[in-house]
Design an enzyme around this catalytic site. Structure first.
Site, PDB file in Angstrom:
ATOM      1  N   LYS A  22      43.726 -19.156 114.577  1.00  0.00           N
ATOM      2  CA  LYS A  22      43.492 -19.764 113.298  1.00  0.00           C
ATOM      3  C   LYS A  22      42.684 -20.991 113.653  1.00  0.00           C
ATOM      4  O   LYS A  22      41.687 -21.254 112.877  1.00  0.00           O
ATOM      5  CB  LYS A  22      44.554 -20.052 112.336  1.00  0.00           C
ATOM      6  CG  LYS A  22      44.548 -19.999 111.042  1.00  0.00           C
ATOM      7  CD  LYS A  22      45.934 -20.269 110.285  1.00  0.00           C
ATOM      8  CE  LYS A  22      46.527 -19.066 110.054  1.00  0.00           C
ATOM      9  NZ  LYS A  22      48.040 -19.156 109.682  1.00  0.00           N
ATOM     10  N   ARG A  91      50.502 -25.354 109.061  1.00  0.00           N
ATOM     11  CA  ARG A  91      50.065 -23.601 109.112  1.00  0.00           C
ATOM     12  C   ARG A  91      50.197 -23.463 110.484  1.00  0.00           C
ATOM     13  O   ARG A  91      49.900 -24.065 111.569  1.00  0.00           O
ATOM     14  CB  ARG A  91      48.851 -23.261 108.740  1.00  0.00           C
ATOM     15  CG  ARG A  91      48.294 -23.859 107.385  1.00  0.00           C
ATOM     16  CD  ARG A  91      46.737 -23.489 107.219  1.00  0.00           C
ATOM     17  NE  ARG A  91      46.484 -22.222 107.070  1.00  0.00           N
ATOM     18  CZ  ARG A  91      45.394 -21.851 106.721  1.00  0.00           C
ATOM     19  NH1 ARG A  91      44.177 -22.570 107.013  1.00  0.00           N
ATOM     20  NH2 ARG A  91      45.064 -20.481 106.720  1.00  0.00           N
ATOM     21  N   GLY A 100      51.829 -12.935 108.686  1.00  0.00           N
ATOM     22  CA  GLY A 100      53.043 -13.051 107.916  1.00  0.00           C
ATOM     23  C   GLY A 100      54.251 -13.223 108.640  1.00  0.00           C
ATOM     24  O   GLY A 100      55.510 -13.621 108.324  1.00  0.00           O
ATOM     25  N   MET A 102      55.189 -15.905 111.011  1.00  0.00           N
ATOM     26  CA  MET A 102      55.357 -17.220 111.031  1.00  0.00           C
ATOM     27  C   MET A 102      55.203 -17.879 109.745  1.00  0.00           C
ATOM     28  O   MET A 102      54.811 -17.346 109.061  1.00  0.00           O
ATOM     29  CB  MET A 102      54.764 -17.713 112.605  1.00  0.00           C
ATOM     30  CG  MET A 102      55.275 -17.064 113.605  1.00  0.00           C
ATOM     31  SD  MET A 102      54.562 -17.636 115.248  1.00  0.00           S
ATOM     32  CE  MET A 102      53.129 -17.392 114.817  1.00  0.00           C
ATOM     33  N   ARG A 333      38.985 -14.283 110.675  1.00  0.00           N
ATOM     34  CA  ARG A 333      39.288 -14.100 112.165  1.00  0.00           C
ATOM     35  C   ARG A 333      38.342 -12.515 112.134  1.00  0.00           C
ATOM     36  O   ARG A 333      38.113 -12.011 110.999  1.00  0.00           O
ATOM     37  CB  ARG A 333      40.708 -13.705 112.649  1.00  0.00           C
ATOM     38  CG  ARG A 333      41.357 -12.654 111.659  1.00  0.00           C
ATOM     39  CD  ARG A 333      42.756 -12.601 111.793  1.00  0.00           C
ATOM     40  NE  ARG A 333      43.493 -12.172 110.478  1.00  0.00           N
ATOM     41  CZ  ARG A 333      44.496 -12.314 109.811  1.00  0.00           C
ATOM     42  NH1 ARG A 333      45.275 -13.115 110.423  1.00  0.00           N
ATOM     43  NH2 ARG A 333      44.749 -11.833 108.785  1.00  0.00           N
ATOM     44  N   HIS A 449      62.173  15.554 128.601  1.00  0.00           N
ATOM     45  CA  HIS A 449      61.401  16.981 128.802  1.00  0.00           C
ATOM     46  C   HIS A 449      60.480  16.878 127.787  1.00  0.00           C
ATOM     47  O   HIS A 449      59.256  17.277 127.813  1.00  0.00           O
ATOM     48  CB  HIS A 449      62.176  17.946 129.141  1.00  0.00           C
ATOM     49  CG  HIS A 449      61.524  19.194 129.681  1.00  0.00           C
ATOM     50  ND1 HIS A 449      61.289  20.170 128.627  1.00  0.00           N
ATOM     51  CD2 HIS A 449      60.841  19.458 130.780  1.00  0.00           C
ATOM     52  CE1 HIS A 449      60.589  20.901 129.250  1.00  0.00           C
ATOM     53  NE2 HIS A 449      60.299  20.619 130.495  1.00  0.00           N
ATOM     54  N   SER A 762      46.487  12.122 146.113  1.00  0.00           N
ATOM     55  CA  SER A 762      46.667  12.111 144.723  1.00  0.00           C
ATOM     56  C   SER A 762      47.990  11.392 144.252  1.00  0.00           C
ATOM     57  O   SER A 762      48.919  12.150 144.857  1.00  0.00           O
ATOM     58  CB  SER A 762      46.442  13.496 144.102  1.00  0.00           C
ATOM     59  OG  SER A 762      46.574  13.300 142.674  1.00  0.00           O
ATOM     60  N   CYS A 830      47.574  12.092 139.433  1.00  0.00           N
ATOM     61  CA  CYS A 830      47.847  13.097 138.607  1.00  0.00           C
ATOM     62  C   CYS A 830      49.062  13.073 137.875  1.00  0.00           C
ATOM     63  O   CYS A 830      49.615  14.101 137.438  1.00  0.00           O
ATOM     64  CB  CYS A 830      47.647  14.259 139.510  1.00  0.00           C
ATOM     65  SG  CYS A 830      48.762  14.616 140.515  1.00  0.00           S
ATOM     66  N   TYR A 850      39.167   9.170 140.788  1.00  0.00           N
ATOM     67  CA  TYR A 850      39.338  10.049 139.591  1.00  0.00           C
ATOM     68  C   TYR A 850      40.680   9.634 139.211  1.00  0.00           C
ATOM     69  O   TYR A 850      41.559   9.427 139.677  1.00  0.00           O
ATOM     70  CB  TYR A 850      38.907  11.210 139.616  1.00  0.00           C
ATOM     71  CG  TYR A 850      39.731  12.255 140.608  1.00  0.00           C
ATOM     72  CD1 TYR A 850      41.012  12.905 140.040  1.00  0.00           C
ATOM     73  CD2 TYR A 850      39.621  12.089 141.793  1.00  0.00           C
ATOM     74  CE1 TYR A 850      41.978  13.508 140.686  1.00  0.00           C
ATOM     75  CE2 TYR A 850      40.626  12.875 142.564  1.00  0.00           C
ATOM     76  CZ  TYR A 850      41.726  13.635 142.082  1.00  0.00           C
ATOM     77  OH  TYR A 850      42.640  14.242 142.969  1.00  0.00           O
TER      78      TYR A 850
HETATM   79  P1  ADP Z   1      49.266 -16.795 107.258  1.00  0.00           P
HETATM   80  O1  ADP Z   1      49.061 -16.898 108.645  1.00  0.00           O
HETATM   81  O2  ADP Z   1      50.528 -16.062 106.848  1.00  0.00           O
HETATM   82  O3  ADP Z   1      48.144 -15.952 106.676  1.00  0.00           O
HETATM   83  P2  ADP Z   1      48.097 -19.328 106.451  1.00  0.00           P
HETATM   84  O4  ADP Z   1      48.476 -20.254 107.377  1.00  0.00           O
HETATM   85  O5  ADP Z   1      46.861 -18.652 106.412  1.00  0.00           O
HETATM   86  O6  ADP Z   1      49.415 -18.231 106.672  1.00  0.00           O
HETATM   87  O7  ADP Z   1      48.653 -19.754 104.851  1.00  0.00           O
HETATM   88  C1  ADP Z   1      48.764 -18.713 104.000  1.00  0.00           C
HETATM   89  C2  ADP Z   1      47.619 -19.321 102.546  1.00  0.00           C
HETATM   90  O8  ADP Z   1      48.113 -20.541 102.351  1.00  0.00           O
HETATM   91  C3  ADP Z   1      46.342 -19.191 102.947  1.00  0.00           C
HETATM   92  O9  ADP Z   1      45.859 -17.849 103.135  1.00  0.00           O
HETATM   93  C4  ADP Z   1      45.735 -20.039 101.855  1.00  0.00           C
HETATM   94  O10 ADP Z   1      45.494 -19.447 100.854  1.00  0.00           O
HETATM   95  C5  ADP Z   1      46.827 -21.142 101.714  1.00  0.00           C
HETATM   96  N1  ADP Z   1      46.459 -22.310 102.327  1.00  0.00           N
HETATM   97  C6  ADP Z   1      46.892 -22.755 103.720  1.00  0.00           C
HETATM   98  N2  ADP Z   1      46.356 -23.901 103.922  1.00  0.00           N
HETATM   99  C7  ADP Z   1      45.806 -24.335 102.761  1.00  0.00           C
HETATM  100  C8  ADP Z   1      45.058 -25.609 102.507  1.00  0.00           C
HETATM  101  N3  ADP Z   1      44.833 -26.506 103.055  1.00  0.00           N
HETATM  102  N4  ADP Z   1      44.665 -25.684 101.049  1.00  0.00           N
HETATM  103  C9  ADP Z   1      44.879 -24.808 100.257  1.00  0.00           C
HETATM  104  N5  ADP Z   1      45.338 -23.539 100.557  1.00  0.00           N
HETATM  105  C10 ADP Z   1      45.927 -23.363 101.876  1.00  0.00           C
HETATM  106 MG    MG Z   2      46.269 -16.585 106.558  1.00  0.00          MG
END
Ligand code: ADP
Ligand code: MG
Ligand code: MG
Length: 878
Positions: A22, A91, A100, A102, A333, A449, A762, A830, A850
């Protein structure tokens, strides 16, 4: 001194190890000049330090403070400042995306004072300010303070009743904030922390800690993500999608992650923040409709999507927010996709001139190809699930339940589809497994098996469905809820999920397999894409690909799938069925003449087997392994014989057989009289096989036999067998390489000596793994493998993927020393591993000539061999 914090302007997308995916991509977008809110990233290194030491590294707090100050200067307001607050999000973001898994906390910086400042800042939008505040307490309470999220959800639900969250007015939201603060106080005995910097500090540590949350650990194990990477933390200025209807938040893909088709794919939600889109609290609208709501932002977004695709040269997924008509990019990403989409996208990108064919091959994986080769169940309507077992061999199969191998064969011959149901299978079930559409067992794990054989055949298998009571003798099984399935009742099994269904679920065949079978010219887009990728992989690869095939049918299929030869033709199945009789005679022979008579009877049968295979392979090399398993495997069961003798029903031969079975009984048959040891102990046995091979080869023009001796541990064993074989071949005027399996650790360690008597090696990595680890393969998985996996002793079963450090090391030694003694030594593998993507890569790396695998894995091995050749210096190709 270590640098633990990077401004978004300092990073770039190649720094994923340090900044997480990220953070690296936020930096990349910032540098591209895209509208990203300002912010900075705390490195994974800081996280690793925190997790190891229990405290943040010294200097981190100072560095964060400096970056925060710079951020405040850019934004012209201070974090949580009472009259005009800066708010930030904190984040998580690891190297590999863990959706989702963390934590993330939004709106940090709000408290009872700054909430008024935020309202003022927004031009008197009180509702927005209180909505942001209640979101902060809710997220902070759940993720940082570890409270049950339902407590907050329930309070919200109670307040809004049948209304939507957007219908709550500012007074109600203010009331909700009080309720939430009460929850925090009740649950933790402390007040919600009002100090903005304290909020931020606690949130950062919570993100660090979330790396080791149970669900994150589980996810990593499943996805084979290393446990010691840690997560980065991104701190960025908030932008607000919850201002009102001129604002909102959304997700987008630059093309369809399901099919790969180009277009605008995504969802948008007005007046919303953060996770509202995916959480499904209100109905989202399709992204196309944003065009009518806010054409300017929409056009800008479409333009950015194109920029990102061209820049990353791949499908991207995107998270964005619109704040009062201004678009902000919050994440991108390279996006996940289905197997079918992966192939289509790779070739589309080539056609668009964005990537080369070389790159296209590296953009798809053998696992993805394998997924495309399984038949699957069509839709979900009306399925009645009765049990769930292990997903041992993927695919979908429907048929009548049968409970014995013989019955499976019988019904299949009458044209019926059958599912062979057993408590567990054994080698005698082979015919039934071949005849059946699928295999279901109530015992045994993924290396049982049934599982191993089924995977080898590309046949659907669910094993270890422990809820089922299988009564073989009564020809029925009982599922939970007293569902009784008797012979002839139709069941459906899903080897991809492990599910078992009552009745018939419709199945669709794989178009990709039909293409490999040569039945169809590439027509649909997916098959065309697969065709192009495979052709290129074949051109690029250095490894040859051969098949493990024992019958002319398997050999023919293997060739259609692209095998360049047979790397393992087992001969033991040629001693089954009616020929058992002859093996019994061989074992019971008390004179040389009797023994020779039994061998003489077997010889023409063997010869005709080999003729069939040589013909099917049409001049391609065929490596034939001389008989490997202990002879008592071919004799009747000791219990059956004992019963017969005890009840007076035994014939003379039965009595003799019982004596022989007792004599041949071994405590550890896998370590007993088998392989080359048999050839040395039973005069004439190997000679008979070699003669049959030689004579068959003499009759089939172009036949290219290679004779392989199993279970050799010492060159002396090989020498005497070799001497005899050379003589027989010369007499028949046939040329053949003579080589050995390397499957006993001692053979690997004495490879230089062994190479003196072997023209090829082999690697039999099933036995080599078994013997290197001291694992009895048939026992260990059920007994304790899950324990070992949980304990992290290995991340994946060494029977699935070659254990590079141990078994792989033995292989490297054997390759090096074998080639030093005989430079033109031909090297292959093999074992089951020959069709495993990671293991194929390893074989490429250590310079084998191979890999040999079961026919259905051949396309996978071809693709992985191509990928290995094209990504030699790149370790990051998951
Ligand atoms: P995940 O990795 O679970 O997707 P994110 O860190 O991407 O979690 O956060 C989830 C959501 O929170 C993002 O998709 C975004 O919509 C919102 N978010 C995160 N940072 C900001 C920010 N600085 N301003 C507005 N919304 C944010
Ligand atoms: Mg996200
Ligand atoms: Mg072996």
């Amino acid at each position: 001194m270590a640098k633990y914090v990077y401004d978004f302007t300092e990073g770039n997308r190649n720094l994923k190890d340090l900044l997480g995916g990220k953070g690296a991509n936020l930096a990349e977008m910032t540098n591209l000049g895209l509208p990203v809110p300002h912010g900075f990233t705390i490195t994974t290194e800081a996280c690793r330090h925190y997790l190891a030491e229990g405290s943040v590294p010294s200097g981190l707090d100072q560095e964060v403070a400096e970056h925060l100050e710079a951020l405040e200067a850019k934004m012209g307001r201070k974090l949580g400042q009472a009259d005009d607050p800066l708010l930030v999000s904190v984040r998580s973001g690891a190297k590999f995306s863990m959706p989702g898994m963390m934590e993330t906390v939004l709106n940090i910086g709000l408290n009872d004072e700054s909430v008024h400042g935020l309202a003022k800042q927004s031009g008197g939008n009180d509702r927005f300010a209180w909505d942001s505040y209640r979101r902060l307490i809710q997220m902070f309470g759940k993720t940082v303070l570890g409270l049950d999220g339902d407590l907050f959800e329930h309070a919200l639900d109670e307040l809004k009743g049948r209304r939507q969250d957007t219908d709550l007015d500012s007074g109600e939201l203010q009331q909700l904030v009080e309720t939430y603060k009460g929850i925090v106080r009740d649950q933790t005995g402390k007040d919600f922390p009002a100090d903005p910097r304290e909020q931020m500090r606690l949130a950062v540590m919570a993100v660090f800690d979330s790396w080791n949350a149970p669900r994150a650990i589980l996810y990593r194990r499943q996805e084979r993500i290393p446990a010691d990477l840690g997560t980065a933390v991104n701190i960025m200025a908030m932008v607000f999608g919850n201002y009102g209807n001129d604002s909102g938040t959304g997700v987008a893909f630059t093309r369809d992650p399901g099919s790969g088709r180009q277009g605008i794919y995504g969802d948008y939600l007005q007046n919303a923040q953060g996770e509202d889109v995916v959480a499904g609290i209100r109905n989202t609208i399709p992204l196309e409709d944003l065009e009518h709501l806010d054409k300017q932002s929409y056009d800008e977004l479409v333009g950015i999507m194109e920029t990102l695709e061209n820049h990353y040269r791949d499908l991207c997924d995107i998270e964005f927010t619109i704040e009062r008509g201004k678009l902000w990019m919050l994440q991108t990403r390279v996006g996940k996709r289905t197997a079918a989409a992966a192939f289509c996208i790779a070739t589309q990108l080539v056609d668009q001139g964005l990537i080369t064919m070389d790159e296209a091959v590296t953009r798809v994986t053998g696992d993805q190809l394998a997924q495309l080769m399984f038949p699957r169940f069509d839709g979900g309507a009306g399925k009645k699930k009765i049990a769930k077992g292990m997903n041992a061999s993927p695919g979908a199969a429907v048929g009548k339940a049968v409970f014995s191998s013989a019955r499976a064969v019988e019904l299949a011959e009458q044209g019926e589809d059958v599912i062979l149901v057993r408590r567990e299978t054994n080698p005698d079930d082979l015919a039934g497994m071949i005849a059946a559409k699928g295999i279901l067992t109530s015992r045994g794990g993924k290396t049982s098996h049934a599982a191993v054989v089924a995977r080898g055949m590309g046949k659907t298998c669910v094993c270890g469905a422990e809820e089922l009571e299988v009564h073989t003798a009564e020809q029925r099984f009982v599922a939970p809820g007293d569902v009784v399935v008797s012979e002839g009742d139709v069941i459906s099994i899903d080897g991809t999920t492990g599910e078992v269904f009552l009745g018939e679920v419709p199945v669709v065949d794989s178009a990709v397999v039909e293409y490999f079978e040569g039945a169809t010219e590439p027509q649909d887009d997916l098959v065309k894409a697969v065709d192009r990728v495979m052709r290129h992989a074949d051109r690029a690869r250095r490894l040859g690909v051969r098949a493990n095939a024992d019958t002319p049918e398997d050999a023919a299929r293997a060739r259609r799938f692209g095998a360049q030869g047979i790397g393992l033709c087992r001969t033991e199945h040629m001693f089954l069925g009616e020929r058992r009789q002859l093996v019994e005679d061989l074992v019971l022979a008390s004179t040389d003449a009797e023994r020779q008579a039994a061998l003489d009877a077997l010889e023409p049968l063997q010869k005709s087997d080999f003729i069939g295979i040589f013909q099917a392979m049409n001049g391609a090399p065929v490596t034939i392994r001389l008989i490997d398993p202990p002879l008592h495997e071919f004799l009747p069961d000791i219990v059956d014989l004992s019963v017969k003798v005890a009840t007076g029903q035994a014939t003379d031969k039965d009595r003799k057989l019982l004596t022989a079975v007792k004599r041949l009984h071994e405590q550890n048959p896998m370590l007993g009289l088998r392989g080359v040891r048999l050839g040395l102990v039973i005069p004439g046995l190997f000679a008979m096989q070699v003669r049959a091979i030689a004579q068959a080869a003499a009759e089939v023009p172009g036949a290219k036999p290679e004779i392989m001796i199993p279970l050799v541990a010492a060159v002396q064993e090989l020498e005497s067998v070799r001497e005899e074989a050379v003589k027989i071949l010369a007499e028949a005027g046939v040329e053949a390489l003579i080589g050995t399996m390397i499957e006993v650790p001692r053979a690997a360690l004495t490879a230089a000596q062994i190479a003196e008597a072997a023209e090829f090696f082999s690697f039999g990595t099933n036995d080599l793994t078994q013997l290197a680890w001291g694992f009895s393969r048939d026992d260990v998985e059920a007994a304790f493998f899950s324990h070992y996996l949980d304990a992290g002793i290995f991340g994946v079963s060494p029977f699935e993927t070659i254990d590079r450090e141990g078994v792989g090391r033995l292989m490297e030694i054997a390759v090096r020393e074998g080639r030093s003694a005989r430079p033109d030594l031909h090297l292959g593998i093999c074992g089951e591993h020959g069709g495993d993507p990671d293991s194929v890569r390893f074989c490429h790396e250590i310079g084998l000539d191979y890999v040999s695998c079961s026919p259905f894995r051949i396309p996978v091995a071809r693709l992985e061999a191509g990928r290995a050749a094209l990504t030699e210096s790149d370790s990051d190709t998951r």
